[in-house]
Design a protein around this motif. Structure first.
Motif, PDB file in Angstrom:
ATOM      1  N   VAL A  95     -24.359  -9.770   6.778  1.00 20.80           N
ATOM      2  CA  VAL A  95     -25.317  -8.675   6.611  1.00 20.80           C
ATOM      3  C   VAL A  95     -25.138  -8.116   5.212  1.00 20.80           C
ATOM      4  O   VAL A  95     -24.005  -7.978   4.728  1.00 20.80           O
ATOM      5  CB  VAL A  95     -25.086  -7.575   7.669  1.00 20.80           C
ATOM      6  N   ASN A  96     -26.261  -7.808   4.546  1.00 20.76           N
ATOM      7  CA  ASN A  96     -26.216  -7.378   3.142  1.00 20.76           C
ATOM      8  C   ASN A  96     -26.723  -5.948   2.984  1.00 20.76           C
ATOM      9  O   ASN A  96     -27.814  -5.706   2.448  1.00 20.76           O
ATOM     10  CB  ASN A  96     -27.053  -8.324   2.282  1.00 20.76           C
ATOM     11  N   PRO A  97     -25.958  -4.950   3.420  1.00 18.59           N
ATOM     12  CA  PRO A  97     -26.434  -3.566   3.298  1.00 18.59           C
ATOM     13  C   PRO A  97     -26.599  -3.114   1.857  1.00 18.59           C
ATOM     14  O   PRO A  97     -27.400  -2.218   1.578  1.00 18.59           O
ATOM     15  CB  PRO A  97     -25.353  -2.752   4.018  1.00 18.59           C
ATOM     16  N   GLY A  98     -25.859  -3.712   0.924  1.00 13.09           N
ATOM     17  CA  GLY A  98     -25.992  -3.333  -0.472  1.00 13.09           C
ATOM     18  C   GLY A  98     -27.345  -3.678  -1.057  1.00 13.09           C
ATOM     19  O   GLY A  98     -27.745  -3.141  -2.093  1.00 13.09           O
ATOM     20  N   GLN A  99     -28.072  -4.602  -0.388  1.00 13.84           N
ATOM     21  CA  GLN A  99     -29.407  -4.990  -0.839  1.00 13.84           C
ATOM     22  C   GLN A  99     -30.499  -4.464   0.089  1.00 13.84           C
ATOM     23  O   GLN A  99     -31.652  -4.875   0.000  1.00 13.84           O
ATOM     24  CB  GLN A  99     -29.485  -6.520  -0.899  1.00 13.84           C
ATOM     25  N   THR A 100     -30.119  -3.563   0.994  1.00 10.92           N
ATOM     26  CA  THR A 100     -31.045  -3.072   2.010  1.00 10.92           C
ATOM     27  C   THR A 100     -31.492  -1.655   1.684  1.00 10.92           C
ATOM     28  O   THR A 100     -30.683  -0.808   1.320  1.00 10.92           O
ATOM     29  CB  THR A 100     -30.364  -3.096   3.402  1.00 10.92           C
ATOM     30  N   ASP A 101     -32.786  -1.417   1.833  1.00 10.56           N
ATOM     31  CA  ASP A 101     -33.340  -0.091   1.570  1.00 10.56           C
ATOM     32  C   ASP A 101     -34.223   0.298   2.750  1.00 10.56           C
ATOM     33  O   ASP A 101     -35.315  -0.225   2.925  1.00 10.56           O
ATOM     34  CB  ASP A 101     -34.159  -0.099   0.282  1.00 10.56           C
ATOM     35  N   PHE A 102     -33.712   1.203   3.588  1.00  8.85           N
ATOM     36  CA  PHE A 102     -34.522   1.702   4.702  1.00  8.85           C
ATOM     37  C   PHE A 102     -35.431   2.847   4.268  1.00  8.85           C
ATOM     38  O   PHE A 102     -36.173   3.391   5.084  1.00  8.85           O
ATOM     39  CB  PHE A 102     -33.619   2.171   5.842  1.00  8.85           C
ATOM     40  N   GLY A 103     -35.343   3.221   2.999  1.00  8.71           N
ATOM     41  CA  GLY A 103     -36.277   4.210   2.465  1.00  8.71           C
ATOM     42  C   GLY A 103     -35.766   5.630   2.428  1.00  8.71           C
ATOM     43  O   GLY A 103     -36.518   6.543   2.076  1.00  8.71           O
ATOM     44  N   TYR A 104     -34.491   5.854   2.739  1.00  6.29           N
ATOM     45  CA  TYR A 104     -33.999   7.229   2.851  1.00  6.29           C
ATOM     46  C   TYR A 104     -33.237   7.698   1.620  1.00  6.29           C
ATOM     47  O   TYR A 104     -32.678   8.788   1.616  1.00  6.29           O
ATOM     48  CB  TYR A 104     -33.129   7.367   4.094  1.00  6.29           C
ATOM     49  N   GLY A 105     -33.200   6.880   0.581  1.00  8.16           N
ATOM     50  CA  GLY A 105     -32.604   7.309  -0.674  1.00  8.16           C
ATOM     51  C   GLY A 105     -31.259   6.696  -0.988  1.00  8.16           C
ATOM     52  O   GLY A 105     -30.770   6.819  -2.119  1.00  8.16           O
ATOM     53  N   TYR A 106     -30.655   6.025  -0.008  1.00  4.52           N
ATOM     54  CA  TYR A 106     -29.312   5.457  -0.182  1.00  4.52           C
ATOM     55  C   TYR A 106     -29.231   4.133   0.570  1.00  4.52           C
ATOM     56  O   TYR A 106     -29.999   3.893   1.505  1.00  4.52           O
ATOM     57  CB  TYR A 106     -28.236   6.417   0.365  1.00  4.52           C
ATOM     58  N   THR A 107     -28.292   3.282   0.158  1.00  3.59           N
ATOM     59  CA  THR A 107     -28.043   2.068   0.919  1.00  3.59           C
ATOM     60  C   THR A 107     -27.275   2.424   2.196  1.00  3.59           C
ATOM     61  O   THR A 107     -26.628   3.472   2.275  1.00  3.59           O
ATOM     62  CB  THR A 107     -27.251   1.041   0.085  1.00  3.59           C
ATOM     63  N   PRO A 108     -27.304   1.546   3.221  1.00  2.00           N
ATOM     64  CA  PRO A 108     -26.882   1.989   4.552  1.00  2.00           C
ATOM     65  C   PRO A 108     -25.433   1.756   4.963  1.00  2.00           C
ATOM     66  O   PRO A 108     -25.137   1.832   6.150  1.00  2.00           O
ATOM     67  CB  PRO A 108     -27.828   1.208   5.475  1.00  2.00           C
ATOM     68  N   LEU A 109     -24.510   1.497   4.043  1.00  2.00           N
ATOM     69  CA  LEU A 109     -23.111   1.403   4.464  1.00  2.00           C
ATOM     70  C   LEU A 109     -22.202   1.865   3.336  1.00  2.00           C
ATOM     71  O   LEU A 109     -22.188   1.293   2.248  1.00  2.00           O
ATOM     72  CB  LEU A 109     -22.746  -0.027   4.875  1.00  2.00           C
ATOM     73  N   TRP A 110     -21.414   2.912   3.635  1.00  2.00           N
ATOM     74  CA  TRP A 110     -20.490   3.501   2.679  1.00  2.00           C
ATOM     75  C   TRP A 110     -19.156   3.740   3.361  1.00  2.00           C
ATOM     76  O   TRP A 110     -19.102   4.141   4.527  1.00  2.00           O
ATOM     77  CB  TRP A 110     -21.032   4.835   2.151  1.00  2.00           C
ATOM     78  N   PHE A 111     -18.072   3.496   2.633  1.00  2.00           N
ATOM     79  CA  PHE A 111     -16.732   3.779   3.148  1.00  2.00           C
ATOM     80  C   PHE A 111     -16.178   5.017   2.455  1.00  2.00           C
ATOM     81  O   PHE A 111     -16.430   5.248   1.265  1.00  2.00           O
ATOM     82  CB  PHE A 111     -15.806   2.581   2.905  1.00  2.00           C
ATOM     83  N   PHE A 112     -15.426   5.809   3.208  1.00  2.00           N
ATOM     84  CA  PHE A 112     -14.829   7.016   2.662  1.00  2.00           C
ATOM     85  C   PHE A 112     -13.403   7.151   3.175  1.00  2.00           C
ATOM     86  O   PHE A 112     -12.980   6.459   4.106  1.00  2.00           O
ATOM     87  CB  PHE A 112     -15.654   8.254   3.045  1.00  2.00           C
ATOM     88  N   HIS A 113     -12.651   8.050   2.553  1.00  2.00           N
ATOM     89  CA  HIS A 113     -11.288   8.372   2.977  1.00  2.00           C
ATOM     90  C   HIS A 113     -11.347   9.747   3.616  1.00  2.00           C
ATOM     91  O   HIS A 113     -11.633  10.741   2.945  1.00  2.00           O
ATOM     92  CB  HIS A 113     -10.347   8.348   1.766  1.00  2.00           C
ATOM     93  N   GLN A 114     -11.099   9.842   4.907  1.00  2.00           N
ATOM     94  CA  GLN A 114     -11.356  11.073   5.644  1.00  2.00           C
ATOM     95  C   GLN A 114     -10.649  12.294   5.065  1.00  2.00           C
ATOM     96  O   GLN A 114     -11.260  13.366   4.982  1.00  2.00           O
ATOM     97  CB  GLN A 114     -11.003  10.900   7.127  1.00  2.00           C
ATOM     98  N   PRO A 115      -9.389  12.229   4.662  1.00  2.00           N
ATOM     99  CA  PRO A 115      -8.783  13.441   4.087  1.00  2.00           C
ATOM    100  C   PRO A 115      -9.535  13.967   2.863  1.00  2.00           C
ATOM    101  O   PRO A 115      -9.681  15.191   2.698  1.00  2.00           O
ATOM    102  CB  PRO A 115      -7.365  12.982   3.732  1.00  2.00           C
ATOM    103  N   LEU A 116     -10.028  13.072   2.009  1.00  2.00           N
ATOM    104  CA  LEU A 116     -10.793  13.515   0.843  1.00  2.00           C
ATOM    105  C   LEU A 116     -12.139  14.094   1.257  1.00  2.00           C
ATOM    106  O   LEU A 116     -12.611  15.090   0.702  1.00  2.00           O
ATOM    107  CB  LEU A 116     -11.001  12.349  -0.122  1.00  2.00           C
ATOM    108  N   LEU A 117     -12.771  13.463   2.238  1.00  2.00           N
ATOM    109  CA  LEU A 117     -14.053  13.961   2.739  1.00  2.00           C
ATOM    110  C   LEU A 117     -13.896  15.374   3.291  1.00  2.00           C
ATOM    111  O   LEU A 117     -14.680  16.276   2.967  1.00  2.00           O
ATOM    112  CB  LEU A 117     -14.570  13.018   3.827  1.00  2.00           C
ATOM    113  N   GLU A 118     -12.877  15.574   4.128  1.00  2.00           N
ATOM    114  CA  GLU A 118     -12.681  16.892   4.730  1.00  2.00           C
ATOM    115  C   GLU A 118     -12.354  17.946   3.676  1.00  2.00           C
ATOM    116  O   GLU A 118     -12.806  19.092   3.762  1.00  2.00           O
ATOM    117  CB  GLU A 118     -11.586  16.822   5.790  1.00  2.00           C
ATOM    118  N   ARG A 119     -11.577  17.551   2.672  1.00  5.28           N
ATOM    119  CA  ARG A 119     -11.255  18.504   1.608  1.00  5.28           C
ATOM    120  C   ARG A 119     -12.517  18.961   0.897  1.00  5.28           C
ATOM    121  O   ARG A 119     -12.709  20.162   0.640  1.00  5.28           O
ATOM    122  CB  ARG A 119     -10.282  17.868   0.612  1.00  5.28           C
ATOM    123  N   SER A 120     -13.397  18.017   0.565  1.00  4.45           N
ATOM    124  CA  SER A 120     -14.627  18.386  -0.140  1.00  4.45           C
ATOM    125  C   SER A 120     -15.537  19.244   0.724  1.00  4.45           C
ATOM    126  O   SER A 120     -16.183  20.176   0.233  1.00  4.45           O
ATOM    127  CB  SER A 120     -15.362  17.119  -0.593  1.00  4.45           C
TER     128      SER A 120
END
Length: 529
Positions: A95-120
């Motif tokens: 599956v190629n989410p980096g080449q996929t555009d569902f039209g919402y402004g962003y590509t559909p798969l991103w990874f994050f680090h939860q402690p950094l996310l919660e801090r922000s």
């Protein structure tokens, strides 16, 4: 239980129990709307474990609405692809989410680090003086009446007992929700027998670009490169393997070796867990609402657990605000569960189906699966369906707070998540559409529409407390209203598809209705303004 608001130590509009990602995001949304909010978090320190790992384009659009997407994206990694491999290690689907555009402004798969996310997210709360976080606050009981909820909580450091009175209480306190338990709301569904070992750590040196579902009957696994130097491995336990055995350093080392040199890995978390597919019997009890894992949990195979909680927050926050402002009746809040539950349940079913594909334990079945999926992808449409991530559930509500009229399309626009292409502002700057709309209701029309139509649309926007935006096909098409240039042509195509002159967007960017100009009075009546 004290319920006299005069005896409460504090009085706010909304009380939130739990400051994980869903609670923190909800408080940011409410804060941006001017809602007085108190967040109660039992733990004294932010959660330091990287549990949640991925999100999608809808999540980023919700973070954008909270004014935090740029901050959060800096610590995220965009996934370009993920693959499914069999026991031999040979790929049978990609599956190629980096080449996929569902039209919402962003590509559909991103990874994050939860402690950094919660801090922000917690730092984002500090933008609003009317939003307060109280840590070490353990909810002990709650009582509600027609006008609000009184919560009694204990400060774990001092033992002091306090009360707070709010118009609404939101349970964002996870799968073991104290709010849900206090209301005696039951969970139903399934807890799976399969146990998994989740290993997270930081890898020294260059990270391999990997996101792989290992569909090996001998040891199903998931391996992915995350954000902030993180890597994630998950391994299914086999019959006879114990938690103690799997969490031993030597076992973990042996499991990691096929994928990476374990000497390069600084392990931060290694824990055996199981997963659940559960739903609360109800998500609303009077003035109390459940969000995220407090309301529903799902298998991890589509990475939709956290995003589903963010969708809950996006759906409910603006409704609470309008009710608090006296702009909508209390009955609007019933549409929260009416809209969100069907989508959650359909996603849960999809996750289960993907899990069955992933967890085939019979080697003959697995071999047949691999061969069949390779074969059907010779059909171009099937290949596009898989590689384009089209099996992901589209965000849509079939019931709820929407205009029952307008387009006769087989899949009408009302209840759909509106597109977010880039537009050019009158200043010449190009931005994603939501940046031009603000966070209230929005009304869009064509810039070259007759003046009477534009004025009617303007009056509707003003009655809603929102903004009218005219969509220009080019630079010479401007009228006398605030306008943007449709640089991609996607907005014009959307209007043309539904033969619409005017579209009304809710604050969560779902389409309330899209109509021809002569239907504007009906649309306005449906909005109650």
């Amino acid at each position: 239980m004290i319920c006299d608001r005069q005896q409460a130590d504090m009085e706010v509009d909304v009380i939130i129990s739990g400051c994980g990602p869903v609670g923190a995001l909800t408080s940011n949304l409410l804060g941006s709307m001017g809602v007085r909010t108190l967040v109660l978090e039992q733990d004294l320190a932010p959660h330091g474990q990287p549990r949640a790992f991925s999100c999608d384009d809808e999540a980023l659009r919700i973070y954008q609405a909270a004014g935090l997407v740029d901050e959060l994206q800096r610590d995220m990694r965009q996934s370009q692809f993920f693959e499914y491999v069999g026991g031999s290690g040979k790929r049978f689907a990609q599956v190629n989410p980096g080449q996929t555009d569902f039209g919402y402004g962003y590509t559909p798969l991103w990874f994050f680090h939860q402690p950094l996310l919660e801090r922000s997210l917690r730092e984002g709360m500090q933008r609003f003086p009317h939003v307060n976080l109280e840590i070490g606050a353990a909810l002990e009981s709650l009582e509600q009446d027609a006008s609000g909820v009184t919560v009694r909580y204990r400060q774990v450091q001092t033992g002091e007992v306090r009360t707070v009175r709010g118009r609404f209480l939101l349970g964002c306190d996870g799968a073991r929700s104290s709010v849900r338990k206090a209301l005696n709301i039951k969970l139903s569904g399934r807890t799976y027998d399969e146990l998994w070992l989740a290993v997270s750590g930081v890898v020294e040196g260059e990270l391999p670009d990997m996101c792989r579902f290992v569909c090996d009957p001998k040891r199903p696994a998931f391996v992915a490169t995350g954000a902030a130097g993180q890597f994630r491995w998950e391994f299914m336990l086999m019959p006879g393997e114990t938690r103690e055995y799997m969490e031993r350093p030597e076992t973990i080392r042996a499991l990691l070796t096929p994928y990476i040199d374990p000497d390069r890995v600084n392990i931060q978390r290694a824990q055996v867990y199981t997963f659940h597919c559960l739903n609360a019997a109800k998500w609303r009890d009077g003035n109390v609402f459940l969000l995220g894992d407090a309301a529903h949990t799902m298998p991890p195979f589509m990475g939709q657990g956290l995003t589903s909680g963010l969708r809950d927050a996006s759906n409910l926050a603006w409704k609470l605000h309008r009710v608090l402002q006296g702009l909508a009746p209390d009955s609007l809040l019933n549409t929260y569960e009416e809209e969100r539950r069907p989508h959650v349940e359909s996603l849960q079913k999809l996750c289960i189906r993907v899990g069955h594909l992933f967890l085939a334990r019979n080697s003959l079945v697995a071999t047949a699966r691999d061969a069949l999926l390779r074969a059907v992808q010779r059909i171009p449409r099937v290949k596009r369906f898989i590689q384009g991530f089209e099996f992901k559930q589209a965000p849509r509500h079939n019931e709820g707070f929407y205009f029952d009229g307008g387009s006769k399309d087989s899949e009408p626009p009302q209840g759909s998540f509106f597109i977010q292409p880039k537009v050019r502002l009158q200043s010449g700057e190009e931005v994603l559409l939501d940046e031009a709309l603000g966070n209230e209701f929005a009304v869009l029309c064509r810039a070259n529409a007759p003046a009477a139509q534009r004025e009617a649309a303007r009056g509707l926007a003003e009655a809603l407390g929102g903004r009218l935006l005219a969509v220009q096909a080019d630079e010479d098409d401007a009228g006398k209203v605030s306008s943007v240039v449709d640089v991609t042509g996607k907005l014009d195509a959307w209007f043309s598809r539904y033969t619409a002159d005017v579209v009304v967007l809710r604050p969560d960017r779902f389409v309330f209705g899209a109509v021809k100009a002569e239907q504007l009075p009906e649309l306005r009546d449906a909005l109650g303004v």
